[in-house]
Scaffold this active site. Structure first.
Site, PDB file in Angstrom:
ATOM      1  N   GLY A  99       0.779  -1.241   0.000  1.00 61.62           N
ATOM      2  CA  GLY A  99       0.000   0.000   0.000  1.00 61.62           C
ATOM      3  C   GLY A  99       0.802   1.278   0.000  1.00 61.62           C
ATOM      4  N   LYS A 136      17.194  10.839 -15.018  1.00 60.22           N
ATOM      5  CA  LYS A 136      18.369  11.114 -15.843  1.00 60.22           C
ATOM      6  C   LYS A 136      18.356  12.546 -16.365  1.00 60.22           C
ATOM      7  CE  LYS A 136      20.115   8.034 -18.663  1.00 60.22           C
ATOM      8  NZ  LYS A 136      20.256   6.967 -19.710  1.00 60.22           N
ATOM      9  N   ARG A 178       5.004   2.185 -26.661  1.00 59.18           N
ATOM     10  CA  ARG A 178       4.469   1.585 -25.442  1.00 59.18           C
ATOM     11  C   ARG A 178       3.157   2.272 -25.049  1.00 59.18           C
ATOM     12  NH1 ARG A 178       7.657  -1.561 -26.786  1.00 59.18           N
ATOM     13  NH2 ARG A 178       9.448  -2.432 -25.655  1.00 59.18           N
ATOM     14  N   LYS A 185       3.517 -14.584 -11.191  1.00 60.78           N
ATOM     15  CA  LYS A 185       2.340 -13.745 -11.418  1.00 60.78           C
ATOM     16  C   LYS A 185       1.273 -14.499 -12.213  1.00 60.78           C
ATOM     17  CE  LYS A 185       3.091  -9.664  -9.550  1.00 60.78           C
ATOM     18  NZ  LYS A 185       2.160  -9.102  -8.557  1.00 60.78           N
ATOM     19  N   LEU A 213       3.873   2.604  -5.622  1.00 69.38           N
ATOM     20  CA  LEU A 213       3.344   3.468  -6.684  1.00 69.38           C
ATOM     21  C   LEU A 213       1.821   3.386  -6.787  1.00 69.38           C
ATOM     22  CD1 LEU A 213       3.540   5.152  -9.342  1.00 69.38           C
ATOM     23  CD2 LEU A 213       4.078   3.001 -10.518  1.00 69.38           C
ATOM     24  N   VAL A 214       1.286   2.179  -6.916  1.00 73.62           N
ATOM     25  CA  VAL A 214      -0.155   2.029  -7.135  1.00 73.62           C
ATOM     26  C   VAL A 214      -0.917   2.199  -5.825  1.00 73.62           C
ATOM     27  CG1 VAL A 214      -1.955   0.535  -8.060  1.00 73.62           C
ATOM     28  CG2 VAL A 214       0.313   0.528  -9.109  1.00 73.62           C
ATOM     29  N   GLY A 215      -0.372   1.676  -4.723  1.00 75.94           N
ATOM     30  CA  GLY A 215      -1.031   1.845  -3.433  1.00 75.94           C
ATOM     31  C   GLY A 215      -1.197   3.313  -3.064  1.00 75.94           C
ATOM     32  N   TYR A 232       9.627 -14.291 -12.203  1.00 76.99           N
ATOM     33  CA  TYR A 232       8.591 -13.328 -11.802  1.00 76.99           C
ATOM     34  C   TYR A 232       7.312 -13.558 -12.609  1.00 76.99           C
ATOM     35  CZ  TYR A 232       6.343  -8.786 -11.009  1.00 76.99           C
ATOM     36  OH  TYR A 232       5.450  -7.789 -10.694  1.00 76.99           O
ATOM     37  N   VAL A 246       2.963   1.366 -15.948  1.00 75.99           N
ATOM     38  CA  VAL A 246       2.418   2.324 -14.983  1.00 75.99           C
ATOM     39  C   VAL A 246       3.484   3.360 -14.623  1.00 75.99           C
ATOM     40  CG1 VAL A 246       1.167   2.572 -12.806  1.00 75.99           C
ATOM     41  CG2 VAL A 246       1.152   0.364 -14.006  1.00 75.99           C
TER      42      VAL A 246
END
Length: 328
Positions: free
Chosen positions: A10, A195, A216, A148, A13-15, A144, A174
């Site tokens: 939480g 950068k 993308r 998932k 980034l998304v939390g 990974y 995201v």
């Protein structure tokens, strides 16, 4: 109706984006906090979700009726390539503990966050939800990716055997406030923002790998947060949903870098190193047709506006952001 929503991972980034929407969305909005809702944003400090005992203790403390499961061991390309067994095992443990504990505690609903890396490496585009299991994922991060991907298998198994309301979302790329800007681990937008910041600060060139041609789909974290809230309240099918902007809203890495230059006011501009081997895949478009059919009306934040908000947050919070101080 009272509900306790536990968000694992939480503070990431998304939390943080979900927390922002819940705290700031105006009453009457489809995505606003509702009366009787309690939101809990848990981090790894609250529990090591690889440990079933700590996971159970977290659920017993919070007593969630619903879970948005974002927690994961994540890393950049090098880490994924060099630590495949660790990424596989740790994420399998995290996901298994969260889902099994939710079953034990009779949690009403769990939404897990997947990734487009779950899709097969060799597949016809665009990516759609039914293509997840049609072949092996890319070798570079198969640990990974398989961990998932197995969440979707677990969701179906728990539904069939126990009737659990478990589902998942598959976001595309995201970005947003509270991202990981560490140059060793960051994804493309936060890496380029950092950068460019260092180039402007130090009077050095802003170099971008490749020629900038790959395309993308980028989704703003606060838009993604709204989609998770929608899914929590309005979607009860076990099948995953891709969360993405439209295929027609693909943007090239060159345009991303130039947009960052404009927002950061870096006059020399970006220098593309023009090594085609550094480009990665040319494009890997995902279809959001299922999402848009289900959700109906939804307005994504324009890319330039989302980028401006992200850069502003980065500059305002540089000292506390995840930047990897050794890079500075």
């Amino acid at each position: 109706m009272s509900a306790v929503i536990l968000v694992t991972g939480g503070t990431g980034l998304v939390g943080k984006a979900i927390e922002h929407v819940i705290e700031n969305e105006p009453q009457g909005s489809r995505f606003a906090k509702r009366p009787g809702e309690k939101w809990i944003f848990a981090s790894s400090r609250d529990a090591d979700l690889r440990d079933p005992k700590q996971t159970l203790e977290l659920f017993e403390r919070c007593q969630p009726t619903h879970v948005i499961h974002l927690a994961a061991l994540v890393g950049g390309l090098f880490a994924n390539r060099e630590r495949k067994a660790t990424f596989l095992r740790d994420n399998m443990l995290i996901n298994d503990n969260v889902l099994n504990t939710a079953r034990i505690k009779k949690t009403q609903k769990v939404i897990s966050c997947l990734s487009t890396c779950v899709f097969p490496d060799k597949i016809d585009y665009p990516l759609t939800e039914e293509k997840v299991h049609l072949g092996p994922p890319h070798d570079s991060n198969f640990g990974y990716a398989y961990a998932k991907r197995m969440v979707d298998v677990q969701n179906h198994a728990y539904k069939e055997e126990f009737g659990c309301n478990f589902t998942s979302a598959i976001p595309t790329n995201v970005f947003g406030p509270h991202d990981n800007f560490n140059l060793k681990h960051a994804h493309v937008i936060p890496a380029l923002i950092h950068k460019c910041y260092l180039a402007k600060k130090n009077g050095t060139p802003f170099k971008v790998m490749g020629d900038g041609s790959p395309l993308r789909q980028f989704i703003y974290s606060r838009d993604l947060a709204k989609l998770f809230i929608w899914q929590l309240r309005e979607y009860d099918d076990v099948e995953p949903v891709i969360f993405s902007v439209d295929e027609n809203d693909e943007i090239s890495i060159r345009d991303v870098a130039n947009a960052i230059v404009n927002v950061m006011k870096y006059d020399p501009g970006a220098q593309f190193e023009n090594e085609p081997d550094d480009n990665g895949q040319d494009r890997k478009p995902a279809s959001n047709a299922k999402l848009m059919k289900l959700i109906g009306e939804f307005k994504f934040t324009p890319f330039e506006e989302a980028l401006q908000e992200t850069v502003t947050w980065f500059l305002d919070n540089y000292d506390n952001a995840r930047t990897g101080h050794a890079s500075q």
